[in-house]
Structure formats: C-alpha cells, structure tokens
Design an enzyme around this catalytic site. Structure first.
Site, short mmCIF file in Angstrom:
data_model
loop_
_atom_site.label_atom_id
_atom_site.label_comp_id
_atom_site.label_asym_id
_atom_site.label_seq_id
_atom_site.Cartn_x
_atom_site.Cartn_y
_atom_site.Cartn_z
N ASP A 147 46.68 27.24 54.51
CA ASP A 147 45.51 26.38 54.39
C ASP A 147 45.35 25.59 55.68
O ASP A 147 46.33 25.09 56.24
CB ASP A 147 45.67 25.44 53.19
CG ASP A 147 44.36 24.78 52.79
OD1 ASP A 147 43.85 25.10 51.70
OD2 ASP A 147 43.84 23.96 53.57
N GLN A 161 36.46 23.10 43.69
CA GLN A 161 36.27 24.36 44.43
C GLN A 161 35.18 24.19 45.48
O GLN A 161 34.07 23.72 45.18
CB GLN A 161 35.89 25.50 43.47
CG GLN A 161 35.86 26.86 44.17
CD GLN A 161 35.59 28.02 43.22
OE1 GLN A 161 35.22 27.82 42.07
NE2 GLN A 161 35.76 29.23 43.72
N SER A 162 35.52 24.54 46.71
CA SER A 162 34.55 24.44 47.81
C SER A 162 34.29 25.78 48.48
O SER A 162 33.31 25.92 49.21
CB SER A 162 35.04 23.42 48.85
OG SER A 162 36.27 23.85 49.41
N VAL A 163 35.16 26.74 48.26
CA VAL A 163 34.97 28.10 48.79
C VAL A 163 34.89 29.03 47.59
O VAL A 163 35.84 29.10 46.79
CB VAL A 163 36.12 28.51 49.73
CG1 VAL A 163 35.90 29.94 50.24
CG2 VAL A 163 36.25 27.54 50.91
N HIS A 213 45.90 28.20 45.43
CA HIS A 213 46.65 27.35 46.36
C HIS A 213 48.12 27.45 45.97
O HIS A 213 48.50 27.05 44.86
CB HIS A 213 46.23 25.89 46.23
CG HIS A 213 44.80 25.60 46.60
ND1 HIS A 213 44.46 25.00 47.79
CD2 HIS A 213 43.64 25.81 45.94
CE1 HIS A 213 43.14 24.85 47.85
NE2 HIS A 213 42.62 25.32 46.73
N ASN A 241 41.17 26.12 41.69
CA ASN A 241 40.03 25.28 41.36
C ASN A 241 38.87 26.19 40.96
O ASN A 241 38.61 27.19 41.62
CB ASN A 241 39.66 24.40 42.55
CG ASN A 241 40.76 23.42 42.90
OD1 ASN A 241 41.46 22.92 42.02
ND2 ASN A 241 40.92 23.13 44.19
N HIS A 284 40.63 31.88 45.15
CA HIS A 284 41.86 31.68 45.93
C HIS A 284 42.79 30.80 45.14
O HIS A 284 42.38 29.82 44.52
CB HIS A 284 41.55 31.04 47.29
CG HIS A 284 40.70 29.81 47.21
ND1 HIS A 284 39.35 29.87 47.01
CD2 HIS A 284 41.03 28.50 47.27
CE1 HIS A 284 38.87 28.63 46.95
NE2 HIS A 284 39.88 27.78 47.10
P1 AMP Z 1 39.00 24.75 47.31
O1 AMP Z 1 38.54 23.36 47.63
O2 AMP Z 1 39.90 24.85 46.09
O3 AMP Z 1 37.83 25.70 47.24
O4 AMP Z 1 39.93 25.19 48.50
C1 AMP Z 1 39.43 25.62 49.72
C2 AMP Z 1 40.53 25.46 50.71
O5 AMP Z 1 40.23 26.22 51.85
C3 AMP Z 1 40.73 24.01 51.20
O6 AMP Z 1 42.06 23.59 50.87
C4 AMP Z 1 40.51 24.10 52.70
O7 AMP Z 1 41.37 23.27 53.43
C5 AMP Z 1 40.76 25.57 52.96
N1 AMP Z 1 40.08 26.11 54.13
C6 AMP Z 1 38.80 25.93 54.50
N2 AMP Z 1 38.53 26.63 55.61
C7 AMP Z 1 39.68 27.29 55.93
C8 AMP Z 1 40.05 28.17 56.99
N3 AMP Z 1 39.18 28.56 57.93
N4 AMP Z 1 41.31 28.63 57.03
C9 AMP Z 1 42.21 28.25 56.08
N5 AMP Z 1 41.91 27.43 55.06
C10 AMP Z 1 40.67 26.95 54.99
#
Ligand code: AMP
Length: 120
Positions: A38, A100-102, A108, A93, A106
C-alpha cells in the site's frame, strides 16, 4: 469492461497496476492475483491483494468466482508468512461508507505488530 462502480478497466487504478502500466511495489503474484505494498501504509506490513481480473468488491467477486476469492486469501496468507510472522488481518472495505476508495476488489493485509481495533 465496465464494473458496478462505473470504472472501465482502462480507467481502474488497480487494473492499470496489474497490467504494469503504473508502478507498484509487487511482493508476490500468481497467475490470477497480485500483492503489492500500500502506498500509504497503516501498519509495518500493509500489502494489498487483488485479483488480476476486475471485480468491484468482495461480494461481487465471491458471487462471480469464489475460487478466485480463495486464491486472493491464500496469497494474503503467503505474504503474511513471508513478510511478517504469519499472523495478519485481512480487510475488504466494501462501499464508500466502509472506506472503499478504489473500486477494484482488494484485501488489505495488515500485520507485523500488535493491531488495535478502532474501525469507527
Ligand atoms: P480502500 O480505501 O479500502 O479502497 O483502499 C485503497 C488503498 O489503496 C488505500 O489504502 C491507498 O493507500 C491505496 N493506494 C492508492 N493508490 C495506490 C497506489 N498507486 N499504489 C498502492 N496503493 C495505493
């Protein structure tokens, strides 16, 4: 391909990492899943495990391909064994209100220390 969140795979951050279009610190991979650190670690071990194929969240992945979800979990276990003491928390998430932001599923993989418990 368009996901439930509306991302196309060409726009999805983690699809682009899996494809090698964006850099990532990859620590392990299999034919169908990838583990990378991460970018903003919250624990000494903080690795993301993702399927190479695009699925929006864990429920969508479980419904579409439970075997692949099992492979993602197995990769998390492997990473925790190689990078820490084998003990880990695996967090998926699901939805913005859960953090969840992506919107490419995934897990963690968190570990390497005594973890607290303050999710809210
Ligand atoms: P979530 O908020 O559960 O969707 O987790 C998304 C995670 O992706 C966060 O912990 C971010 O720090 C991580 N993240 C975002 N961009 C990148 C990236 N380019 N490489 C690695 N991790 C990332």
């Amino acid at each position: 391909m368009t996901s439930a969140s509306g991302d196309t795979t060409s726009e999805c951050l983690f699809c682009r990492i899996v494809a090698g279009e964006l850099p990532a610190d990859v620590v392990a991979s299999t034919e169908r899943a990838v583990a990378f650190r991460d970018i903003d670690p919250k624990a000494p071990l903080h690795v993301l495990v993702v399927p190479r194929e695009h699925h929006g969240d864990i429920a969508q992945l479980a419904a579409a391909d439970p075997e692949l979800l099992g492979e993602v979990v197995a990769l998390a276990d492997e990473v925790a064994g190689e990078q820490a003491d084998g003990q880990f928390r695996l967090v998926f998430n699901s939805g913005p209100r859960a953090g969840q932001s992506v919107f490419h599923v995934h897990g963690h993989v968190l570990g390497g220390t005594q973890l607290g418990w303050t999710p809210a």
